[in-house]
Design an enzyme around this catalytic site. Sequence first.
Site, PDB file in Angstrom:
ATOM      1  N   ARG A 156       0.816  -1.211   0.000  1.00  0.00           N
ATOM      2  CA  ARG A 156       0.000   0.000   0.000  1.00  0.00           C
ATOM      3  C   ARG A 156       0.856   1.271   0.000  1.00  0.00           C
ATOM      4  O   ARG A 156       0.334   2.367  -0.186  1.00  0.00           O
ATOM      5  CB  ARG A 156      -0.933  -0.018   1.206  1.00  0.00           C
ATOM      6  CG  ARG A 156      -2.023  -1.083   1.121  1.00  0.00           C
ATOM      7  CD  ARG A 156      -2.790  -1.195   2.416  1.00  0.00           C
ATOM      8  NE  ARG A 156      -3.458   0.048   2.753  1.00  0.00           N
ATOM      9  CZ  ARG A 156      -3.963   0.301   3.963  1.00  0.00           C
ATOM     10  NH1 ARG A 156      -3.851  -0.600   4.930  1.00  0.00           N
ATOM     11  NH2 ARG A 156      -4.563   1.451   4.195  1.00  0.00           N
TER      12      ARG A 156
ATOM     13  N   ASP B  44       7.533  -1.293  11.714  1.00  0.00           N
ATOM     14  CA  ASP B  44       6.844  -0.132  11.160  1.00  0.00           C
ATOM     15  C   ASP B  44       6.098   0.650  12.228  1.00  0.00           C
ATOM     16  O   ASP B  44       5.101   1.310  11.958  1.00  0.00           O
ATOM     17  CB  ASP B  44       5.879  -0.554  10.052  1.00  0.00           C
ATOM     18  CG  ASP B  44       4.776  -1.487  10.548  1.00  0.00           C
ATOM     19  OD1 ASP B  44       4.825  -1.904  11.728  1.00  0.00           O
ATOM     20  OD2 ASP B  44       3.853  -1.796   9.763  1.00  0.00           O
TER      21      ASP B  44
END
Length: 471
Positions: free
Chosen positions: A17, A107
């Site tokens: 994404r 992340d």
Amino acid sequence: MSRPRIAVVLAAGKGTRMRSSLPKVLHQAAGRPMLEWVIDAARAAGCERTLVIVGHGAETVREEIRGDDIQWVLQEEQRGTGHALAQVEPHVQGTLGDALLLVLSGDVPLLTADTIGRLAVAADRGDTGWGSMAVAELDEPAGLGRVLTRPDGGLDRIVEARDASPEILKIRRINAGLYALPAPEIFDFLRGIKTNNAQGELYLTDAVGDAASAGRRVELLTLENPDEALGVNNRAELSKVHRLLIERHLDGLMESGVTILEPGRTIVEPRVAVGPDTVIHPGVSLLGLTRIGSGCTLHQGAWLRDCTVDDGVTIEPYSVLDAARVAAGCRVGPFARLRPGTRLMERARVGNFVEVKASELGPDSKVGHLAYVGDAKVGEGANLGAGVVTCNYDGQRKHSTAIGAGAFIGSDTMLVAPVNVGEGASTAAGSVITKDVPPGALAVGRTRQKNLEGRAGGLRARRGSAETKEG
């Protein structure tokens, strides 16, 4: 008794994404790759080793992230978080039975060392300590996994949002994706998980839930700041955590005595240090390993990267400083540029539209405006006039210029390096200096002026004729 801590960072995902060829964990937030933030937090929390599980773009990740304490573990096929953690089993054989694995995501750059430490302490709590996991209470949990608890407050089970019923989706307690789990027992539970879920993956959450079902107590640590659980899956989320990292640092600076007039329009990366009583105006960017002293003023639009600025310095608007050293009491700008290797000594003055590169300007020296100083050493109290250029490049090599203390370089002088101007010497405006100038001498390097009597009118007439034709 606490167990040795080993950080296991999950960093194998593709991050499709993000719409990028760069591995997701290498995208930068507040000036550093996200993965680097997480690894540094693990180090600060006292983890003895760090295992980083990589997959997509593994070589690129290894090249970007360095550290002797990092051990890389390859997950060739990405089959979920449970499968990822299972890959580290051969790498912790020497500590099996006595290690606590701090399982982190690569992340989540807002994660702090304090939270990692509290997660480890929760896992080691009392005689029943087995493992722990972080949870957060969110107003809008959206697609995050929900955490169900036992009556005693321990973990009952974890349900991924895509597998949850409408009733379970009403729960606001979410899985933050941070765990403290014991080796080797967690690997036994990992071997028992199945892929019977919407994604067809091996979920780490299933292994933790199975442990809870088997009677193991999994402590729940509620994050004091839910933002620490924010993961990044797209550019919008990256922008959000970037700004939160910046705001966290700005808040700390203001608490320490720094004036930041408009925090929302200011960028100070977290590795930047700023002394008290410094005033930072809107639009300033302080990046990298910049160090700013006390009592400085940084005006609008100033941009500094990897610079050291001592006390009492003024940086005027829209000046750019890159890997420069500025001593106490200096003034720079407006619209000045200090390139790498520049060193300004005490009270030196660099004015508007001046560029300095790999040069030292001595105490109380001045380069007022519209000048270029490259590969030069300028002595104490020297003054360089408007339009002065050190011609340091002959097309093949760079050469140096030396200007002695108290020298005066007239406007529009070209100093063709290598050349030395002695102490107290001067150059006439418009000179091209190709030879050394002795101390105290006046150097004139220009052709004699020639006046052509009565010729100005003819020149004006020719100009007028040309303008008529163009019209």
